[in-house]
Design a protein around this motif. Structure first.
Motif, PDB file in Angstrom:
ATOM      1  N   HIS A 266      61.254  23.622   4.878  1.00 26.43           N
ATOM      2  CA  HIS A 266      60.204  22.943   3.978  1.00 26.43           C
ATOM      3  C   HIS A 266      59.614  23.682   3.063  1.00 26.43           C
ATOM      4  CE1 HIS A 266      57.034  24.115   6.530  1.00 26.43           C
ATOM      5  NE2 HIS A 266      57.307  23.382   7.592  1.00 26.43           N
ATOM      6  N   GLU A 267      58.961  23.103   2.062  1.00 30.02           N
ATOM      7  CA  GLU A 267      58.140  23.834   1.145  1.00 30.02           C
ATOM      8  C   GLU A 267      57.070  23.232   0.416  1.00 30.02           C
ATOM      9  OE1 GLU A 267      60.665  23.928  -3.071  1.00 30.02           O
ATOM     10  OE2 GLU A 267      61.885  24.201  -1.459  1.00 30.02           O
ATOM     11  N   HIS A 268      55.912  23.882  -0.162  1.00 33.47           N
ATOM     12  CA  HIS A 268      54.887  23.020  -0.787  1.00 33.47           C
ATOM     13  C   HIS A 268      55.324  22.648  -2.120  1.00 33.47           C
ATOM     14  CE1 HIS A 268      51.679  25.131   1.852  1.00 33.47           C
ATOM     15  NE2 HIS A 268      52.299  24.885   2.757  1.00 33.47           N
TER      16      HIS A 268
ATOM     17  N   GLU B  27      58.380  18.908   0.290  1.00 32.61           N
ATOM     18  CA  GLU B  27      59.955  18.702   0.599  1.00 32.61           C
ATOM     19  C   GLU B  27      60.414  19.255   1.783  1.00 32.61           C
ATOM     20  OE1 GLU B  27      61.322  18.757  -4.341  1.00 32.61           O
ATOM     21  OE2 GLU B  27      62.294  20.259  -2.570  1.00 32.61           O
ATOM     22  N   LEU B  28      61.071  18.527   2.473  1.00 34.66           N
ATOM     23  CA  LEU B  28      62.092  18.919   3.566  1.00 34.66           C
ATOM     24  C   LEU B  28      63.510  19.013   2.783  1.00 34.66           C
ATOM     25  CD1 LEU B  28      62.678  19.541   6.483  1.00 34.66           C
ATOM     26  CD2 LEU B  28      63.213  16.956   6.738  1.00 34.66           C
ATOM     27  N   ASN B  29      64.163  19.952   3.093  1.00 36.45           N
ATOM     28  CA  ASN B  29      65.577  20.075   2.368  1.00 36.45           C
ATOM     29  C   ASN B  29      66.557  20.724   3.498  1.00 36.45           C
ATOM     30  OD1 ASN B  29      65.298  19.875  -0.680  1.00 36.45           O
ATOM     31  ND2 ASN B  29      63.804  21.295  -0.339  1.00 36.45           N
ATOM     32  N   LEU B  30      67.878  20.246   3.171  1.00 38.47           N
ATOM     33  CA  LEU B  30      68.856  20.596   3.694  1.00 38.47           C
ATOM     34  C   LEU B  30      69.559  21.896   3.058  1.00 38.47           C
ATOM     35  CD1 LEU B  30      71.209  20.553   6.277  1.00 38.47           C
ATOM     36  CD2 LEU B  30      72.233  18.818   4.641  1.00 38.47           C
TER      37      LEU B  30
ATOM     38  N   GLN C 191      68.484  16.919  -4.223  1.00 41.91           N
ATOM     39  CA  GLN C 191      67.305  16.239  -3.682  1.00 41.91           C
ATOM     40  C   GLN C 191      66.985  16.449  -2.356  1.00 41.91           C
ATOM     41  OE1 GLN C 191      65.660  13.091  -5.341  1.00 41.91           O
ATOM     42  NE2 GLN C 191      66.525  14.334  -6.671  1.00 41.91           N
ATOM     43  N   PRO C 192      65.634  16.405  -2.084  1.00 38.74           N
ATOM     44  CA  PRO C 192      65.188  16.659  -0.765  1.00 38.74           C
ATOM     45  C   PRO C 192      65.524  15.317   0.222  1.00 38.74           C
ATOM     46  CG  PRO C 192      63.167  15.723  -2.163  1.00 38.74           C
ATOM     47  CD  PRO C 192      64.507  15.855  -3.046  1.00 38.74           C
ATOM     48  N   LEU C 193      65.527  15.848   1.504  1.00 37.75           N
ATOM     49  CA  LEU C 193      65.806  14.822   2.457  1.00 37.75           C
ATOM     50  C   LEU C 193      64.440  14.002   2.654  1.00 37.75           C
ATOM     51  CD1 LEU C 193      67.418  16.899   5.264  1.00 37.75           C
ATOM     52  CD2 LEU C 193      68.614  15.390   3.731  1.00 37.75           C
TER      53      LEU C 193
ATOM     54  N   GLY D  99      66.210  17.134  19.365  1.00 37.54           N
ATOM     55  CA  GLY D  99      66.536  17.289  18.168  1.00 37.54           C
ATOM     56  C   GLY D  99      65.911  16.854  16.950  1.00 37.54           C
ATOM     57  N   ASP D 100      64.510  16.718  17.302  1.00 37.32           N
ATOM     58  CA  ASP D 100      63.641  16.174  16.089  1.00 37.32           C
ATOM     59  C   ASP D 100      62.863  17.349  15.736  1.00 37.32           C
ATOM     60  OD1 ASP D 100      64.136  13.456  16.549  1.00 37.32           O
ATOM     61  OD2 ASP D 100      62.306  13.158  17.827  1.00 37.32           O
ATOM     62  N   LEU D 101      62.391  17.142  14.328  1.00 35.45           N
ATOM     63  CA  LEU D 101      61.770  18.367  13.595  1.00 35.45           C
ATOM     64  C   LEU D 101      60.323  18.195  14.000  1.00 35.45           C
ATOM     65  CD1 LEU D 101      63.659  18.665  10.142  1.00 35.45           C
ATOM     66  CD2 LEU D 101      63.662  20.133  12.258  1.00 35.45           C
ATOM     67  N   LEU D 102      59.529  19.329  14.095  1.00 34.69           N
ATOM     68  CA  LEU D 102      58.048  19.399  14.350  1.00 34.69           C
ATOM     69  C   LEU D 102      57.296  20.353  13.084  1.00 34.69           C
ATOM     70  CD1 LEU D 102      58.334  20.029  17.895  1.00 34.69           C
ATOM     71  CD2 LEU D 102      56.804  17.946  16.691  1.00 34.69           C
ATOM     72  N   VAL D 103      56.488  19.606  12.407  1.00 30.54           N
ATOM     73  CA  VAL D 103      55.982  20.266  11.115  1.00 30.54           C
ATOM     74  C   VAL D 103      54.622  20.418  11.351  1.00 30.54           C
ATOM     75  CG1 VAL D 103      55.635  19.846   8.679  1.00 30.54           C
ATOM     76  CG2 VAL D 103      57.798  18.947   9.742  1.00 30.54           C
ATOM     77  N   ALA D 104      54.099  21.673  11.280  1.00 28.95           N
ATOM     78  CA  ALA D 104      52.829  22.047  11.144  1.00 28.95           C
ATOM     79  C   ALA D 104      52.183  21.832   9.638  1.00 28.95           C
ATOM     80  CB  ALA D 104      52.530  23.558  11.615  1.00 28.95           C
TER      81      ALA D 104
END
Length: 371
Positions: free
Chosen positions: A233-235, A242-245, A279-281, A306-311
């Motif tokens: 992810h990026e600001h 964005e969250l990207n693959l 494109q971002p996810l 399997g889930d993502l955690l984002v601070a």
């Protein structure tokens, strides 16, 4: 397969973001324990095989939590670090053979305000001090200023290292240039050598360490061992986080395409998509300012596996992003009641969540299921 996953994820984007507001967790669902406080803008947390926990402070200190106590003396022997604004000491990553080698990798800002780089060093942790500190990678060209240096590290299963970088803020056009490390994710061997299978190896005028480009400010990197996917992810600026693959050689668009506006609210680009750009996810508008990123694989929260955690810094939260079916789904907003900026999140060997709060008096938190 991957392109259909991204398209599906983008279609779910609005629904997921809207669902997040309604899915704010109550404090009673989590038990929040403070393992250490009085940390000065902590940035990264890592675990050692003997139970010690390492915490970097952006202000240039590496701290140790041992037997539940923050040791008073920081680790000695760190290299000279440029500390200013967002610049300082970033990530710490123990080698897989740390128990035998004592090797750590550290990322940090190197230089001064007129000319600085993001650097990785290799060092051994011996009796509370770093020894044999050796630079293994330094970004080029130098940039001025003290923002958007990136610094997040990820060890891949093949033993290579990824480093997420930023565009230097004032140099966003560099993100589209393949002769600059700014706005890229780079991939190297742990001795700094370039992997032979990097996507741009052998191309004239291209830095061979580049793995992907077109990023604004990468702050989270994670590998999913079940699927082999790499997420980052990026600001964004004002919106458009964005969250990207991440796939090798791909262009993620910044600043040619973006869902955000400049801080003045001026239009950065009229485009949100363009051929040849990913494109971002998922994108967050308004901005949540994502910090660390983790993929849950523990036993304490089986429904989160399997889930993502984002601070999240600006939102002052921890977000859980469901990845059921491989695409982003509903989100859950946690810890907003604490009112603290969240910088990093990691999954501990015990399956608990460990979160750093980015404050002048920051904390290391341990999260377990509530009673």
């Amino acid at each position: 397969m991957i392109r259909s996953l991204k398209t599906h994820g983008l279609k779910l984007m609005c629904a997921a973001v809207c669902a997040a507001a309604a899915a704010t967790a109550q404090a009673s669902t989590l038990q929040v324990q403070t393992l250490a406080d009085g940390l000065e803008h902590p940035w990264s947390v890592a675990f050692l095989p003997d139970g010690r926990i390492l915490v970097t402070e952006r202000t240039g200190r590496l701290r140790v939590v041992q037997d539940g106590q923050l040791l008073a003396e920081p680790v000695a022997g760190l290299p000279e670090i440029f500390v200013s604004g967002q610049a300082g000491l970033f990530d710490v990553l123990p080698a897989r053979d740390f128990e035998d080698s004592g090797v750590l990798y550290l990322s940090f800002a190197h230089g001064d305000k007129d000319a600085n780089h993001t650097r990785i060093v290799r060092a051994r942790l011996v009796d509370g001090a770093l020894a044999e500190v050796t630079p293994v990678f330094t970004t080029h060209p130098a940039k001025s200023g003290d923002v958007h240096a990136g610094g997040r590290l990820l060890k891949l299963p093949d033993g290579t290292l990824l480093l997420g970088l930023g565009d230097g803020f004032f140099f966003r056009e560099e993100s589209q240039k393949l002769d600059s490390h700014m706005g890229t994710i780079v991939r190297i061997h742990t001795d700094g050598q370039v992997p032979a299978d990097n996507p741009f190896v052998g191309r004239d005028g291209v830095l061979p360490e580049i793995y992907s480009y077109g990023h604004r400010h990468v702050q989270g990197l994670v590998h999913d061992p079940a699927s082999g996917r790499i997420y980052a992810h990026e600001h964004g600026p004002r919106g458009g986080d964005e969250l990207n693959l991440i796939e090798p050689g791909r262009n993620y668009g910044w600043p040619v395409i973006t869902y955000g506006r400049d801080y003045s609210r001026a239009l950065i680009s009229p485009f949100t998509e363009r051929d040849g750009m990913e494109q971002p996810l998922l994108q967050w508008t308004p901005s949540i300012a994502p910090g660390g990123l983790a993929l849950y694989d523990g036993a304490l929260f089986p429904e989160w596996r399997g889930d993502l955690l984002v601070a999240a810094l600006a939102e002052k939260s921890l977000r859980r992003v469901s990845l059921a079916g491989g695409a982003p789904g509903p989100q859950e907003v946690l810890l907003q009641d604490l009112g603290e900026r969240m910088r990093d999140v990691k999954i501990g060997p015990d399956g608990a969540l460990y979160v750093l709060t980015d404050e002048p008096e920051g904390r290391l938190l341990r999260l377990v299921p509530g009673g």
